[in-house]
Design a protein around this motif. Structure first.
Motif, mmCIF file in Angstrom:
data_model
loop_
_atom_site.group_PDB
_atom_site.id
_atom_site.type_symbol
_atom_site.label_atom_id
_atom_site.label_comp_id
_atom_site.label_asym_id
_atom_site.label_seq_id
_atom_site.Cartn_x
_atom_site.Cartn_y
_atom_site.Cartn_z
ATOM 1 N N UNK A 1 30.023 39.336 46.720
ATOM 2 C CA UNK A 1 31.097 39.940 47.491
ATOM 3 C C UNK A 1 31.220 41.413 47.120
ATOM 4 N N UNK A 2 31.583 42.299 48.077
ATOM 5 C CA UNK A 2 31.695 43.738 47.775
ATOM 6 C C UNK A 2 32.611 44.037 46.601
ATOM 7 N N UNK A 3 33.808 43.416 46.526
ATOM 8 C CA UNK A 3 34.727 43.701 45.433
ATOM 9 C C UNK A 3 34.174 43.202 44.104
ATOM 10 N N UNK A 4 33.508 42.067 44.118
ATOM 11 C CA UNK A 4 32.908 41.563 42.882
ATOM 12 C C UNK A 4 31.837 42.524 42.379
ATOM 13 N N UNK A 5 31.076 43.089 43.317
ATOM 14 C CA UNK A 5 30.050 44.058 42.940
ATOM 15 C C UNK A 5 30.686 45.320 42.364
ATOM 16 N N UNK A 6 31.760 45.803 43.007
ATOM 17 C CA UNK A 6 32.477 46.967 42.486
ATOM 18 C C UNK A 6 33.049 46.679 41.107
ATOM 19 N N UNK B 1 43.022 42.302 28.513
ATOM 20 C CA UNK B 1 44.127 42.847 29.297
ATOM 21 C C UNK B 1 44.412 41.998 30.530
ATOM 22 N N UNK B 2 43.337 41.489 31.167
ATOM 23 C CA UNK B 2 43.512 40.752 32.415
ATOM 24 C C UNK B 2 43.229 39.261 32.244
ATOM 25 N N UNK B 3 43.412 38.753 31.017
ATOM 26 C CA UNK B 3 43.103 37.346 30.752
ATOM 27 C C UNK B 3 43.919 36.402 31.620
ATOM 28 N N UNK B 4 45.189 36.714 31.807
ATOM 29 C CA UNK B 4 46.066 35.835 32.581
ATOM 30 C C UNK B 4 45.858 35.987 34.080
ATOM 31 N N UNK B 5 45.542 37.212 34.517
ATOM 32 C CA UNK B 5 45.389 37.480 35.961
ATOM 33 C C UNK B 5 44.026 38.142 36.195
ATOM 34 N N UNK B 6 42.952 37.389 36.085
ATOM 35 C CA UNK B 6 41.623 38.004 36.242
ATOM 36 C C UNK B 6 41.394 38.618 37.620
ATOM 37 N N UNK C 1 43.484 40.359 39.289
ATOM 38 C CA UNK C 1 44.007 41.720 39.223
ATOM 39 C C UNK C 1 43.007 42.633 38.520
ATOM 40 N N UNK C 2 42.366 42.127 37.487
ATOM 41 C CA UNK C 2 41.343 42.902 36.803
ATOM 42 C C UNK C 2 40.194 43.245 37.719
ATOM 43 N N UNK C 3 39.777 42.264 38.528
ATOM 44 C CA UNK C 3 38.688 42.519 39.471
ATOM 45 C C UNK C 3 39.073 43.613 40.450
ATOM 46 N N UNK C 4 40.303 43.538 40.954
ATOM 47 C CA UNK C 4 40.763 44.525 41.933
ATOM 48 C C UNK C 4 40.941 45.902 41.294
ATOM 49 N N UNK C 5 41.621 45.952 40.135
ATOM 50 C CA UNK C 5 41.931 47.233 39.494
ATOM 51 C C UNK C 5 40.675 47.912 38.964
ATOM 52 N N UNK C 6 39.866 47.174 38.240
ATOM 53 C CA UNK C 6 38.668 47.767 37.638
ATOM 54 C C UNK C 6 37.656 48.141 38.726
ATOM 55 N N UNK C 7 37.550 47.297 39.739
ATOM 56 C CA UNK C 7 36.633 47.605 40.831
ATOM 57 C C UNK C 7 37.040 48.852 41.593
ATOM 58 N N UNK C 8 38.348 49.012 41.795
ATOM 59 C CA UNK C 8 38.833 50.176 42.526
ATOM 60 C C UNK C 8 38.719 51.451 41.709
ATOM 61 N N UNK C 9 39.245 51.411 40.462
ATOM 62 C CA UNK C 9 39.350 52.629 39.655
ATOM 63 C C UNK C 9 38.000 53.056 39.092
#
Length: 206
Positions: free
Chosen positions: A3-8, A30-35, A37-45
């Motif tokens: 998926x594009x976001x997973x790749x990002x 940091x994102x253990x509870x809400x992975x 969110x980590x995918x979205x935040x780290x992929x975006x930033x």
């Protein structure tokens, strides 16, 4: 198919790990509870924004730190972007100057809160408090004392007195020197150690 976001996210995670020691593990914690969110935040930033070519990494991190201070986020975002800002070439003094600049537009309470947190973060990173002057400050002070510069540098400044001074890293500054022509007549590459100019290399166009 990836998926594009997973790749990002994968690219962003790799970028962050290259900037911060133990970065991948820090993100996992940091994102253990809400992975998601980590995918979205780290992929975006770090997967998308960090690779955009319009701004260099130093400028992008300075803008990010200003936004973090303006938003009053003195928790993990400030801690994380202090690390990535330093890793991207900001000096500690430049980080502090971002806080000073932000105070005029976002208000003193948020800037003071950020400064209070920076005290702890600097101490935790073993950084001097207060930090030494920024490399640009050091070079500007050096250029303001003609009697203190080397003979070759003095000759360049006498011939090309208009200068543009730009830090390109935590210990280096480029001084572009102009005379009457729009094209530069020389460029000085200054290496800075602490509060001193350690060396200057002079480049002239052929």
């Amino acid at each position: 198919m990836t998926e594009p976001m997973a790749d990002l996210h994968d690219r962003g995670r790799e970028t962050f790990a290259g900037l911060v020691e133990g970065g991948a593990q820090r993100l996992d914690a940091l994102f253990a509870t809400v992975p998601a969110l980590g995918e979205l935040a780290v992929g975006t930033v770090y997967g998308h924004l960090h690779e955009r070519p319009a701004l260099d990494a130093r400028t992008r991190e300075a803008a990010t730190l200003a936004a973090i201070v303006a938003a009053g986020m003195v928790g993990p975002p400030l801690s994380v972007h202090l690390r990535t800002g330093l890793a991207s070439g900001l000096s500690p003094a430049e980080v502090c100057e971002v806080v000073v600049q932000t105070a005029a537009f976002a208000g003193f309470p948020r800037a003071v809160s950020a400064a209070d947190q920076l005290n702890r973060l600097f101490e935790g990173h073993g950084l001097p408090i207060p930090p030494p002057p920024s490399p640009r400050e050091v070079v500007l002070a050096y250029l303001a004392e003609p009697e203190a510069v080397e003979a070759e540098v003095a000759e360049v400044l006498a011939e090309f007195p208009r200068t543009e001074v730009q830090a390109t890293g935590p210990d280096r500054v480029l001084v572009t020197c102009f005379g009457d022509e729009p094209a530069p007549g020389a460029v000085l590459h200054c290496s800075v150690t602490g509060a001193e100019v350690a060396s200057v290399m002079v480049f002239r166009p052929r």
